[in-house]
Scaffold this active site. Structure first.
Site, PDB file in Angstrom:
ATOM      1  N   GLU A 136       0.825  -1.219   0.000  1.00 28.45           N
ATOM      2  CA  GLU A 136       0.000   0.000   0.000  1.00 28.45           C
ATOM      3  C   GLU A 136       0.860   1.270   0.000  1.00 28.45           C
ATOM      4  OE1 GLU A 136      -2.820  -0.223   3.225  1.00 28.45           O
ATOM      5  OE2 GLU A 136      -4.179  -1.448   2.048  1.00 28.45           O
TER       6      GLU A 136
ATOM      7  N   GLU B 182      -6.398  -8.099  -0.122  1.00 32.64           N
ATOM      8  CA  GLU B 182      -6.765  -8.072   1.297  1.00 32.64           C
ATOM      9  C   GLU B 182      -8.233  -7.725   1.436  1.00 32.64           C
ATOM     10  OE1 GLU B 182      -4.650  -5.284   3.680  1.00 32.64           O
ATOM     11  OE2 GLU B 182      -2.704  -5.802   2.845  1.00 32.64           O
TER      12      GLU B 182
ATOM     13  N   PHE C   3      -6.970  -6.292  17.318  1.00 32.17           N
ATOM     14  CA  PHE C   3      -8.432  -6.394  17.268  1.00 32.17           C
ATOM     15  C   PHE C   3      -8.962  -6.434  15.830  1.00 32.17           C
ATOM     16  CE2 PHE C   3      -7.813  -4.554  21.572  1.00 32.17           C
ATOM     17  CZ  PHE C   3      -8.232  -5.682  22.261  1.00 32.17           C
TER      18      PHE C   3
HETATM   19  C1  GLA Z   1      -4.042  -2.555   5.104  1.00 28.81           C
HETATM   20  C2  GLA Z   1      -2.667  -3.151   5.235  1.00 28.81           C
HETATM   21  C3  GLA Z   1      -2.609  -4.321   6.155  1.00 28.81           C
HETATM   22  C4  GLA Z   1      -3.470  -4.116   7.365  1.00 28.81           C
HETATM   23  C5  GLA Z   1      -4.874  -3.813   6.912  1.00 28.81           C
HETATM   24  C6  GLA Z   1      -5.833  -3.656   8.054  1.00 28.81           C
HETATM   25  O1  GLA Z   1      -4.762  -2.983   4.048  1.00 28.81           O
HETATM   26  O2  GLA Z   1      -2.085  -3.472   4.007  1.00 28.81           O
HETATM   27  O3  GLA Z   1      -1.272  -4.521   6.536  1.00 28.81           O
HETATM   28  O4  GLA Z   1      -2.969  -3.060   8.111  1.00 28.81           O
HETATM   29  O5  GLA Z   1      -4.862  -2.612   6.209  1.00 28.81           O
HETATM   30  O6  GLA Z   1      -7.108  -3.350   7.612  1.00 28.81           O
END
Ligand code: GLA
Length: 664
Positions: free
Chosen positions: A161, A314, A364
């Site tokens: 990201e 994700e 969490f």
């Molecule tokens: C992002 C990140 C992950 C995690 C998620 C949590 O997408 O890439 O590492 O932190 O958010 O929602």
């Protein structure tokens, strides 16, 4: 300079090999080794065939400068190989180890107020720092050399990201170099930025800074170029690592990096061209009544960027932990939203993360295996889903469907239109984009996304929720599209500015005015939150315009009462339609449905109950029940449900959050 690999590009199909990839981020370094074996057992039970390793492992892999600790990763790569689970291996460069910031503070980014973003969180790297780039390249090189030919490796995942901004000194120096390349000379830059205003003329490149904290409004051209620059710098970081891993890897291993959905910091059209696999992270709020539409929007956009199957890198199996109040997914919702992504072209359904953490900032945040463990509802639902995806994989993967409608969306326009000094801060690009997509989604009209410069000839209908800044090439493209028989519907604030955010003569590009039949755009009349403007057809929201139309254009809808009485709210000239306000949601839906029908675009399936979404993928039809009540859908003909192997004839009943995948 961006370098590309000659020859065939690897694709998601190379990694997926006829299966839907199912799995997620796996962070075994948070757990003792016994747990790894337990993980593998649960993964296999759940049909997990892919894990993403190493996303945040830099400090573990390089505990001290130059040291390498690959032993634990060797064990895991071998464990995955032995159990037939593919590895999407990440370069760990999004979270540098503490020693890097301590020894080289210049690797830490600065915000616009000059504050340092320290280690202790994540993503504390300056995209412009030569030292950061050198260290990132070194660990990437060693990682790729060690695992580039490991049999468990199925894909590379670069960084995570990409999203950092940097206003520090090294970024300033790179910004100047980037500006020289873009503008060529200071005169051209001064002209593009309109620095004659407020005595901002630059006489020396060294005077130019990122748009740091200033006493009052900052120069729009400078702010816009800084956004472009930031996206380009992050892309340079991605490309540098991509090219390293490619050198060590057989050509069938694709490379990706995961986008955040509709993230302002990256021009994702441009980035997608540099990826073998386009992947995205998607976290709609389970409580949002339009969560499914939010998902659909991002899925449509990602499929369009990928021009084929894409990867859901994700999502959350249950709750996230970064909203004010974080709700779990009710029973069945994870399955429904996952299959919605597959319906819209995803060939990979993955999560953050495999096992929910017990420590750290995301303890969490749900995992595929939650704190409740194997018997927990979350894992049990994951297991069902994984096994179902395995059932349908062979029939589903590889196929791609195109919508008949293209929604235009473009980062340059978004960036330019978001400047702090605009007529209404309520006019927000994503809000308007969402409203238009929602109208089409509710009408069950299949949509793609495109850039204003893309070839639009394959679409029967092109809609432009808002394209504030357009290049001449984009305007020519839209004109040619209509001239060649296409139907165009545009919202307000389209073609107002050029690519330097200079307002076009007449307040809107003259060729576009002519296209829509706008003789004079006298004034913009933005509306307050909750305020509406009356017309003879519907209440308009957010915006209205004082327009004088050309004689041969027709006012399809007219403002009623007030200052704009009698002026066109919806204007039409031939196949070009212009909306000078945002109709309230039902009216926008009806309006767009009517224009779509005239252009020959029909809903995927007519007469569906409101809660049911129908999506075609190749020759499959997905029916998705977004409601909590069972519902029966009438269906002509006879079909086979791939999930149950049942024959569906005449009608089918979908349970709460139920899905059927119908084959011919
Ligand atoms: C992002 C990140 C992950 C995690 C998620 C949590 O997408 O890439 O590492 O932190 O958010 O929602």
């Amino acid at each position: 300079m961006l370098a590309s690999r000659p020859g065939r590009r690897a694709t998601l199909a190379d990694a997926a090999r006829g299966r839907i990839l199912f799995g997620g981020d796996y962070n075994p370094e948070q757990w003792p080794e016994e747990t790894w074996h337990e993980d593998v057992r649960l993964m296999k039970d759940a049909g997990v065939n892919s894990v993403t390793l190493g996303v945040f492992s830099w400090a573990k892999l390089e505990p001290r400068p130059g040291e390498r600790d690959f032993g634990w990763l060797d064990t895991l790569m071998d464990l995955m190989r032995d159990n037939g689970i593919g590895v999407v291996l990440a370069t760990p460069t999004s979270s540098p180890p503490p020693w890097l910031g301590r020894l080289h503070p210049e690797t830490l980014p600065r915000d616009e107020d000059g504050r340092t973003e320290w280690w202790g969180g994540r993503q504390h790297f300056s995209h412009s720092s030569a030292v950061y780039r050198r260290h990132a390249a070194a660990i990437t090189e060693d990682l790729a050399a060690r695992y580039g030919r490991h049999p468990a490796l199925t894909m590379w995942h670069i960084n995570n990201e990409y999203c950092t901004y940097d206003y520090g000194d090294e970024a300033a120096a790179r910004f100047r170099r980037w500006l020289r390349d873009r503008h060529g000379s200071l005169d051209a830059l001064n002209a593009a930025w309109g620095t004659a205003f407020w005595s901002q003329g630059y006489a020396d490149w060294e005077e130019i800074l990122p748009p740091r904290h200033a006493h009052y409004l900052r120069n729009p051209g400078q702010v816009l170029d800084f956004k472009r620059f930031t996206s380009d710098m992050l892309l340079e970081c991605y490309v540098a690592e991509r090219d390293i891993v490619r050198r060590h890897t057989p050509p069938h291993i694709p490379v990706t990096t995961n986008f955040m959905p509709l993230w302002a910091g990256q021009d994702a059209w441009r980035w997608a061209e540099e990826e073998d696999v386009v992947s995205v992270d998607l976290y709609p709020d389970p409580r949002d009544p339009f969560g499914a539409q939010q998902g659909a929007l991002v899925q449509d956009l990602t499929r369009s960027q990928a021009r084929g199957p894409w990867m859901l890198m994700e999502q959350a199996a249950g709750a996230v932990n970064w909203r004010g109040v974080n709700h779990p997914k009710p029973r069945g919702l994870n399955r429904l939203w996952s299959l919605q992504a597959v319906a819209r072209g995803a060939d990979a359904v993955c999560y953050f993360q495999w096992r929910q953490s017990r420590q750290g900032a995301e303890k969490f945040h749900s995992g595929m295996v939650g704190h409740a463990g194997e018997q927990g509802r979350t894992y049990q639902e994951i297991k069902r889903l994984g096994n179902e995806l395995a059932l349908i994989g062979a029939q589903v993967t590889g196929s791609h469907s195109r919508g008949d409608i293209a929604i235009l969306h473009d980062w340059d326009s978004w960036w330019a239109g978001a400047h702090e000094a605009r007529l209404s801060t309520l006019v927000d690009h994503t809000r308007i984009l969402t409203a238009w997509h929602r109208a089409l989604w509710q009408a069950r009209l299949a949509t793609d996304f495109a850039r204003p410069e893309h070839d639009l000839s394959a679409y029967r209908l092109v809609v432009v929720p808002q394209a504030y800044a357009l290049t001449d090439a984009a305007i020519d493209n839209l004109l040619a599209y209509v001239r060649d028989g296409g139907t165009l519907v545009s919202g307000f604030l389209t073609g107002i500015a050029d690519e330097h955010d200079r307002v076009r003569t007449g307040g809107m590009d003259a060729r576009l005015r002519e296209l829509f039949g706008i003789r004079t755009l006298h004034e913009w009349w933005p509306l307050d939150e909750g305020e509406s403007v009356e017309t003879d057809a519907f209440p308009g929201t957010l915006w209205s315009e004082e327009i004088e139309k050309d004689e041969d254009a027709s006012a399809e809808v007219t403002y009623k009462g007030g200052e704009l009485d009698g002026m066109p709210a919806v204007l039409r000239r031939g196949r070009a339609h212009y909306l000078s306000t945002l109709p309230e949601p039902d009216a926008l839906r009806e309006l767009l449905t009517g224009i779509a029908a005239e252009a020959g675009v029909r809903p995927v399936l007519p007469g569906l109950p409101d809660q049911v979404e129908a999506v075609r993928r190749g020759d499959l039809l997905f029916l998705l029940n977004h409601g909590r009540d069972a519902v029966t859908v009438e269906l002509p003909g006879s079909h086979r449900d791939l999930l149950t192997q049942a024959t569906v004839e005449g009608s089918c009943t979908l349970d709460r959050y139920g899905v059927v995948v119908l084959g011919p």
